[in-house]
Design a protein around this motif. Structure first.
Motif, short mmCIF file in Angstrom:
data_model
loop_
_atom_site.label_atom_id
_atom_site.label_comp_id
_atom_site.label_asym_id
_atom_site.label_seq_id
_atom_site.Cartn_x
_atom_site.Cartn_y
_atom_site.Cartn_z
N VAL A 127 -16.74 -48.48 -28.52
CA VAL A 127 -17.14 -49.88 -28.68
C VAL A 127 -18.66 -49.94 -28.64
O VAL A 127 -19.29 -49.42 -27.70
CB VAL A 127 -16.53 -50.77 -27.56
N GLY A 128 -19.25 -50.55 -29.69
CA GLY A 128 -20.71 -50.64 -29.77
C GLY A 128 -21.30 -51.50 -28.67
O GLY A 128 -20.63 -52.38 -28.10
N ASN A 129 -22.59 -51.26 -28.36
CA ASN A 129 -23.28 -52.04 -27.33
C ASN A 129 -24.62 -52.57 -27.80
O ASN A 129 -25.40 -53.12 -27.01
CB ASN A 129 -23.48 -51.19 -26.06
N GLY A 130 -24.92 -52.37 -29.08
CA GLY A 130 -26.16 -52.91 -29.62
C GLY A 130 -27.33 -51.95 -29.63
O GLY A 130 -28.35 -52.22 -30.28
N TYR A 131 -27.22 -50.82 -28.91
CA TYR A 131 -28.34 -49.88 -28.90
C TYR A 131 -27.92 -48.42 -29.08
O TYR A 131 -28.72 -47.58 -29.44
CB TYR A 131 -29.14 -50.01 -27.59
N GLN A 132 -26.65 -48.09 -28.85
CA GLN A 132 -26.21 -46.71 -28.96
C GLN A 132 -26.04 -46.31 -30.42
O GLN A 132 -25.42 -47.05 -31.21
CB GLN A 132 -24.89 -46.51 -28.21
N THR A 133 -26.57 -45.12 -30.80
CA THR A 133 -26.48 -44.65 -32.19
C THR A 133 -25.82 -43.27 -32.30
O THR A 133 -25.78 -42.70 -33.38
CB THR A 133 -27.88 -44.58 -32.82
N ALA A 134 -25.32 -42.72 -31.20
CA ALA A 134 -24.66 -41.41 -31.22
C ALA A 134 -23.48 -41.44 -30.25
O ALA A 134 -23.59 -41.98 -29.14
CB ALA A 134 -25.63 -40.30 -30.85
N TRP A 174 -24.14 -42.55 -42.02
CA TRP A 174 -23.18 -42.13 -41.00
C TRP A 174 -22.91 -40.64 -41.16
O TRP A 174 -22.60 -40.16 -42.26
CB TRP A 174 -21.87 -42.91 -41.11
N GLN A 175 -23.07 -39.90 -40.06
CA GLN A 175 -22.94 -38.45 -40.11
C GLN A 175 -22.12 -37.94 -38.92
O GLN A 175 -22.19 -38.51 -37.83
CB GLN A 175 -24.32 -37.76 -40.06
N VAL A 176 -21.35 -36.89 -39.18
CA VAL A 176 -20.71 -36.14 -38.09
C VAL A 176 -21.45 -34.81 -38.01
O VAL A 176 -21.38 -33.99 -38.92
CB VAL A 176 -19.21 -35.92 -38.36
N ILE A 177 -22.19 -34.60 -36.91
CA ILE A 177 -23.16 -33.51 -36.81
C ILE A 177 -22.70 -32.50 -35.74
O ILE A 177 -22.26 -32.88 -34.65
CB ILE A 177 -24.56 -34.05 -36.45
N GLN A 178 -22.86 -31.24 -36.09
CA GLN A 178 -22.59 -30.16 -35.14
C GLN A 178 -23.91 -29.67 -34.55
O GLN A 178 -24.86 -29.41 -35.29
CB GLN A 178 -21.88 -29.00 -35.84
N ASP A 179 -23.97 -29.55 -33.20
CA ASP A 179 -25.21 -29.09 -32.60
C ASP A 179 -25.22 -27.56 -32.49
O ASP A 179 -24.31 -26.88 -32.97
CB ASP A 179 -25.43 -29.73 -31.23
N SER A 180 -26.25 -27.02 -31.86
CA SER A 180 -26.45 -25.57 -31.83
C SER A 180 -25.41 -24.84 -31.00
O SER A 180 -25.26 -23.62 -31.13
CB SER A 180 -27.85 -25.26 -31.29
N ILE A 181 -24.70 -25.53 -30.13
CA ILE A 181 -23.67 -24.87 -29.31
C ILE A 181 -22.26 -25.22 -29.79
O ILE A 181 -21.28 -24.94 -29.11
CB ILE A 181 -23.83 -25.22 -27.82
N GLY A 182 -22.16 -25.86 -30.97
CA GLY A 182 -20.86 -26.10 -31.57
C GLY A 182 -20.23 -27.45 -31.29
O GLY A 182 -19.15 -27.74 -31.80
N LYS A 183 -20.86 -28.29 -30.48
CA LYS A 183 -20.31 -29.61 -30.18
C LYS A 183 -20.58 -30.56 -31.35
O LYS A 183 -21.60 -30.46 -32.04
CB LYS A 183 -20.94 -30.17 -28.90
N SER A 233 -20.75 -34.65 -32.91
CA SER A 233 -21.05 -36.03 -32.55
C SER A 233 -21.09 -36.89 -33.80
O SER A 233 -21.44 -36.41 -34.90
CB SER A 233 -22.40 -36.15 -31.83
N LEU A 234 -20.72 -38.15 -33.64
CA LEU A 234 -20.89 -39.16 -34.70
C LEU A 234 -22.26 -39.79 -34.50
O LEU A 234 -22.58 -40.24 -33.39
CB LEU A 234 -19.80 -40.21 -34.61
#
Length: 429
Positions: free
Chosen positions: A235-242, A277-286, A288-289
């Motif tokens: 659920v959005g809160n107006g400031y979260q982007t990830a 809008w992106q689904v991104i993988q970080d350097s350790i494999g996790k 995030s939207l």
């Protein structure tokens, strides 16, 4: 001469010395991969049969050769045959028979119901075997089969596979005792030498009463947006982007923001994108939207569907064992197993339960040397009776053990006069 046996781990091995004294020409030579058999005609028993894997010739003089034959039983052929396959809903004994036939290496396997020596085993939901040796496949299946009691195997002198658990092991009919009654040698009674490499142990180092098993990764599909719950919801809160995803993404996600479908781009680690809008993988494999646009307002619902991978896991506890061995750790002795050949939860659970059954209690193991007055034979994988008046029977809270044991190791040394001495390791049933 020596013969070394190990039940369910590897083939039996043997070393045979031969001497050839001649006048001008040697009487024989031993080619590599010759087949060899040692028989005790007095008791009608084959003591060893297998393959000469390394013959060594030592010319000690111009008219004398010493040969040392390093041998492995017929498991040698299974060590050098490659098998593979996928089996769904079949029992362990059926798979053993199928893989042995596939190997086509001169070894046969038949179920007990068909006149063979492969005992019934549990059904496996699925069994996926990548390319490996036939003997390694037997070891893996023995591990998976042992949900109630441990399984083992060996190959006999007729190149037949014997595969069974302790409950169906054949009895040798032999009793080893510290108080022998036979005076002129016996084929059914052996004398335990208590002063010669004797030991009776309660092996606490092997106790494992909580087993955690992780198998292969399992693919979970979301189905359809219309009929399936979203894989993740925020659920959005107006400031979260990830927003972090719970699982490893394996396909193209479907995203709805405030009930409106949004195009989403999958970005692997090290790559980049300008998509909103992106689904991104970080350097350790996790995963995030992430949005590069405006943050969704308060109360805006974000829903995403995607296929993902989760490891097959299972756990088994033996609470009686944990209560028995209580201590500052609560009596819990944990083992973690990572085996990617376990492709379903039932397979992983069977492995966990097998380990729990075999290792929940301290193994009672006896090692002893039997004298030359024992004229019979016991092979690794058979049961025998042990009567030892000198050690503590902790199961019955008294001195003296008289119970059935299964032989797991036997090293046979031939001494002067053609007699033999057995150094036996056996586990209490």
């Amino acid at each position: 001469m020596t013969i070394t046996q190990n039940f369910g781990r590897q083939g039996d091995t043997a070393i045979f010395p031969l001497v050839d004294e001649f006048v001008s020409t040697p009487h024989f030579w031993i080619p590599v991969f010759s087949q060899v058999k040692l028989v005790d005609n007095a008791i009608g028993q084959t003591l060893f049969a297998g393959v000469v894997t390394k013959p060594v010739q030592d010319a000690t003089s111009p008219t004398r050769n010493e040969w040392t034959l390093y041998c492995t039983d017929y498991t040698f052929y299974a060590d050098n045959a490659i098998v593979h396959g996928t089996y769904v809903g079949q029992t362990v004994d059926q798979i053993i028979v199928s893989l042995t036939a596939q190997a086509n290496c001169g070894i046969s396997a038949k179920q007990l119901s068909h006149g063979g020596y492969v005992a019934p085993g549990p059904q496996l939901a699925s069994f996926v075997l990548n390319y490996t040796t036939l003997s390694d496949a037997w070891r893996r299946l023995a591990t998976l089969a042992g949900q109630v009691t441990p399984y083992g195997w060996y190959v006999d002198e007729n190149r037949r596979v014997h595969f069974y658990d302790a409950t169906t092991a054949l009895s040798s009919g032999v009793t080893f005792t510290t108080i022998p009654t036979a005076t002129n040698g016996s084929t059914t009674e052996g004398h335990i030498y208590s002063e010669n490499q004797f030991g009776y142990e309660w092996d606490g180092t092997s106790v494992r009463n909580r087993i955690l098993v992780q198998g292969a990764n399992q693919s979970i599909t979301y189905g359809s947006v219309a009929h399936s719950k979203p894989t993740d919801t925020w659920v959005g809160n107006g400031y979260q982007t990830a927003w972090p995803l719970r699982y490893t993404v394996t396909n193209q996600p479907v995203l709805y923001v405030g009930g409106v479908s949004k195009s989403v781009t999958t970005v692997n680690a090290g790559a980049s994108s300008n998509a909103t809008w992106q689904v991104i993988q970080d350097s350790i494999g996790k995963w995030s939207l992430v949005t590069t646009g405006a943050a969704p307002g308060p109360g805006v619902v974000l829903k995403i569907w995607y296929d993902y991978l989760v490891p097959v896991t299972a756990a088994a506890n033996d609470y009686a064992s944990q209560h028995k061995y209580t201590g500052p750790n609560g009596g819990v002795f944990t083992e973690y197993i990572n085996d990617t050949s376990l492709t379903t939860v039932p397979m992983a659970l069977a492995r966990a339960m097998r380990q729990r059954t075999e290792y929940a209690d301290a193994v009672e193991r006896i090692t002893f040397t039997c004298g030359e007055d024992f004229l019979g034979w016991v092979r690794s994988g058979q049961t025998c009776s042990i009567r030892n008046t000198l050690v503590r029977d902790v199961q019955n809270n008294q001195w003296g053990v008289w119970d059935q044991f299964i032989v797991i190791g036997n090293t046979v040394t031939f001494v002067a006069g053609g007699y033999r001495q057995c150094q036996i390791t056996a586990v209490r049933l």
